[in-house]
Design a protein around this motif. Structure first.
Motif, PDB file in Angstrom:
ATOM      1  N   SER A 209      42.705  51.723  57.102  1.00 25.32           N
ATOM      2  CA  SER A 209      43.191  51.392  55.769  1.00 25.32           C
ATOM      3  C   SER A 209      44.241  50.295  55.883  1.00 25.32           C
ATOM      4  N   LEU A 210      44.523  49.655  54.764  1.00 22.39           N
ATOM      5  CA  LEU A 210      45.496  48.567  54.715  1.00 22.39           C
ATOM      6  C   LEU A 210      46.742  49.041  53.969  1.00 22.39           C
ATOM      7  N   PRO A 211      47.865  49.258  54.655  1.00 23.56           N
ATOM      8  CA  PRO A 211      49.106  49.610  53.950  1.00 23.56           C
ATOM      9  C   PRO A 211      49.561  48.435  53.084  1.00 23.56           C
ATOM     10  N   VAL A 212      49.965  48.734  51.871  1.00 20.18           N
ATOM     11  CA  VAL A 212      50.373  47.679  50.944  1.00 20.18           C
ATOM     12  C   VAL A 212      51.658  48.065  50.222  1.00 20.18           C
ATOM     13  N   PHE A 213      52.299  47.062  49.637  1.00 21.16           N
ATOM     14  CA  PHE A 213      53.438  47.288  48.770  1.00 21.16           C
ATOM     15  C   PHE A 213      52.942  47.726  47.390  1.00 21.16           C
ATOM     16  N   PRO A 214      53.746  48.460  46.642  1.00 21.63           N
ATOM     17  CA  PRO A 214      53.379  48.760  45.251  1.00 21.63           C
ATOM     18  C   PRO A 214      53.234  47.469  44.463  1.00 21.63           C
ATOM     19  N   ALA A 215      52.245  47.412  43.591  1.00 17.11           N
ATOM     20  CA  ALA A 215      52.049  46.231  42.763  1.00 17.11           C
ATOM     21  C   ALA A 215      53.162  46.124  41.742  1.00 17.11           C
ATOM     22  N   GLY A 216      53.463  44.907  41.341  1.00 18.32           N
ATOM     23  CA  GLY A 216      54.463  44.688  40.303  1.00 18.32           C
ATOM     24  C   GLY A 216      53.832  44.837  38.933  1.00 18.32           C
ATOM     25  N   ARG A 217      54.223  43.978  38.031  1.00 24.38           N
ATOM     26  CA  ARG A 217      53.630  44.027  36.695  1.00 24.38           C
ATOM     27  C   ARG A 217      52.145  43.725  36.802  1.00 24.38           C
ATOM     28  N   GLU A 218      51.419  44.075  35.759  1.00 23.65           N
ATOM     29  CA  GLU A 218      49.971  43.875  35.782  1.00 23.65           C
ATOM     30  C   GLU A 218      49.656  42.394  35.929  1.00 23.65           C
ATOM     31  N   GLY A 219      48.825  42.080  36.908  1.00 22.47           N
ATOM     32  CA  GLY A 219      48.484  40.687  37.156  1.00 22.47           C
ATOM     33  C   GLY A 219      47.049  40.376  36.755  1.00 22.47           C
ATOM     34  N   THR A 220      46.543  39.261  37.264  1.00 22.25           N
ATOM     35  CA  THR A 220      45.188  38.860  36.954  1.00 22.25           C
ATOM     36  C   THR A 220      44.203  39.694  37.769  1.00 22.25           C
ATOM     37  N   MET A 221      43.117  40.093  37.147  1.00 27.19           N
ATOM     38  CA  MET A 221      42.098  40.869  37.838  1.00 27.19           C
ATOM     39  C   MET A 221      41.194  39.923  38.632  1.00 27.19           C
ATOM     40  N   PRO A 222      40.673  40.381  39.778  1.00 29.30           N
ATOM     41  CA  PRO A 222      39.737  39.542  40.526  1.00 29.30           C
ATOM     42  C   PRO A 222      38.532  39.191  39.669  1.00 29.30           C
ATOM     43  N   GLU A 223      38.169  37.916  39.685  1.00 31.14           N
ATOM     44  CA  GLU A 223      37.025  37.509  38.885  1.00 31.14           C
ATOM     45  C   GLU A 223      35.739  37.697  39.676  1.00 31.14           C
ATOM     46  N   PRO A 224      34.614  37.948  39.008  1.00 33.08           N
ATOM     47  CA  PRO A 224      33.345  38.074  39.716  1.00 33.08           C
ATOM     48  C   PRO A 224      32.887  36.703  40.208  1.00 33.08           C
ATOM     49  N   PRO A 225      31.961  36.675  41.153  1.00 32.65           N
ATOM     50  CA  PRO A 225      31.453  35.390  41.630  1.00 32.65           C
ATOM     51  C   PRO A 225      30.887  34.557  40.491  1.00 32.65           C
ATOM     52  N   VAL A 226      31.227  33.286  40.493  1.00 32.34           N
ATOM     53  CA  VAL A 226      30.736  32.386  39.457  1.00 32.34           C
ATOM     54  C   VAL A 226      29.270  32.065  39.704  1.00 32.34           C
ATOM     55  N   GLU A 227      28.907  31.889  40.962  1.00 38.68           N
ATOM     56  CA  GLU A 227      27.529  31.582  41.327  1.00 38.68           C
ATOM     57  C   GLU A 227      27.291  32.049  42.761  1.00 38.68           C
ATOM     58  N   PRO A 228      26.029  32.289  43.137  1.00 41.23           N
ATOM     59  CA  PRO A 228      25.754  32.756  44.497  1.00 41.23           C
ATOM     60  C   PRO A 228      26.131  31.709  45.537  1.00 41.23           C
ATOM     61  N   LEU A 229      26.384  32.191  46.747  1.00 44.62           N
ATOM     62  CA  LEU A 229      26.798  31.306  47.824  1.00 44.62           C
ATOM     63  C   LEU A 229      25.626  30.965  48.730  1.00 44.62           C
ATOM     64  N   PRO A 230      25.470  29.684  49.095  1.00 44.29           N
ATOM     65  CA  PRO A 230      24.396  29.315  50.020  1.00 44.29           C
ATOM     66  C   PRO A 230      24.732  29.720  51.451  1.00 44.29           C
ATOM     67  N   THR A 231      23.697  29.891  52.251  1.00 44.15           N
ATOM     68  CA  THR A 231      23.873  30.134  53.680  1.00 44.15           C
ATOM     69  C   THR A 231      24.029  28.791  54.377  1.00 44.15           C
ATOM     70  N   LEU A 232      25.077  28.663  55.166  1.00 39.92           N
ATOM     71  CA  LEU A 232      25.421  27.386  55.787  1.00 39.92           C
ATOM     72  C   LEU A 232      24.813  27.248  57.170  1.00 39.92           C
ATOM     73  N   SER A 233      24.763  26.032  57.653  1.00 40.02           N
ATOM     74  CA  SER A 233      24.338  25.760  59.019  1.00 40.02           C
ATOM     75  C   SER A 233      25.467  26.090  59.989  1.00 40.02           C
ATOM     76  N   SER A 234      25.094  26.546  61.176  1.00 39.68           N
ATOM     77  CA  SER A 234      26.099  26.841  62.198  1.00 39.68           C
ATOM     78  C   SER A 234      26.400  25.635  63.088  1.00 39.68           C
ATOM     79  N   GLU A 235      25.766  24.523  62.832  1.00 41.11           N
ATOM     80  CA  GLU A 235      26.002  23.337  63.655  1.00 41.11           C
ATOM     81  C   GLU A 235      27.458  22.888  63.537  1.00 41.11           C
ATOM     82  N   GLY A 236      28.114  22.769  64.661  1.00 44.07           N
ATOM     83  CA  GLY A 236      29.506  22.324  64.670  1.00 44.07           C
ATOM     84  C   GLY A 236      30.510  23.405  64.360  1.00 44.07           C
TER      85      GLY A 236
END
Length: 244
Positions: A209-236
């Motif tokens: 598990s990840l120990p964390v500090f208590p959150a402060g005031r309510e912040g921005t919620m994580p947004e869902p992915p805007v669009e799918p991610l392509p699979t990249l080349s491993s070259e380099g």
């Protein structure tokens, strides 16, 4: 939460570890230390698996602070540093879950980790930051994924070079703190774009598990992915490890 470690004896020197500090292995690679996590065997610090072998001492800003205790590399590119293991008995390691740029000492806002940015929200153009002992604090946008040593790594335009491996990838939480996103593992030699393994993937792998500090005031919620991610080349694409 002011600290993750237990208080040590009054006469002992204390090393105050923070994600983003050096994770230097004098017997081999130079890397960056990641988030403190807690498992059934106690507290550990994350780093990349290519950053050393089991038993190696790890050095921080001014002292040894631990020893690599678990490392499945090359099957998985992740490793755990056990604080204080093999370190001088007069040194107590006290971990503070505060993200810091190890090259300047600066933090994004308070730097306090208040939660996790979920893997499901790591979509195209999501802005993330990273800390590394070579390039310091850089930010960039996610643009693709790649399979890296049996895990899915996400890649962003945040400048990353050798020595940055193991360092924390983060995102602001909207309240002055940060959300843990992942750990840097690789970089493209041509562009300097970096790739990281999500923190949720690593916590699941280690059963931690990840120990964390208590959150402060309510912040921005994580947004869902805007669009799918392509699979990249491993070259380099190479491990973002530093050498002496």
């Amino acid at each position: 939460m002011s600290a993750l470690g237990a208080a040590g004896p009054a006469q002992a020197a204390t090393y105050f570890y923070k994600p983003g500090h050096p994770a230097e292995d004098y017997a081999g690679p130079n890397c960056t230390g990641g988030y403190a996590i807690r498992g059934t065997d106690g507290m550990f610090f994350l780093t990349a698996g290519h950053c050393g072998v089991v038993g190696d001492l790890v050095y921080g800003t001014d002292a040894e602070y631990g020893r690599i205790a678990h490392n499945p590399y090359t099957t998985r590119d992740t490793a755990l540093i056990k604080p204080g293991s093999g370190v001088d008995a007069q040194l107590v390691v006290d971990a503070q879950q505060i993200v810091v740029d190890g090259t300047t000492g600066r933090s994004p806002g308070t730097g306090k980790v208040t939660g996790i940015f979920p893997t499901s929200s790591l979509g195209a153009n999501v802005l993330v930051g990273k800390m590394g002992m070579t390039t310091g604090w850089t930010e960039g946008r996610i643009y693709g994924v790649i399979t890296w040593h049996g895990m899915t790594a996400f890649c962003s335009t945040a400048l990353t070079r050798g020595g940055d491996s193991g360092g924390p990838v983060w995102r602001t939480d909207g309240t002055g703190g940060v959300l843990a996103v992942g750990i840097t593992v690789a970089a493209y030699t041509s562009t300097g774009n970096g790739c990281f393994i999500p923190i949720q993937t690593l916590l699941s792998y280690w059963g931690a598990s990840l120990p964390v500090f208590p959150a402060g005031r309510e912040g921005t919620m994580p947004e869902p992915p805007v669009e799918p991610l392509p699979t990249l080349s491993s070259e380099g694409l190479v491990p973002a490890v530093g050498t002496r």
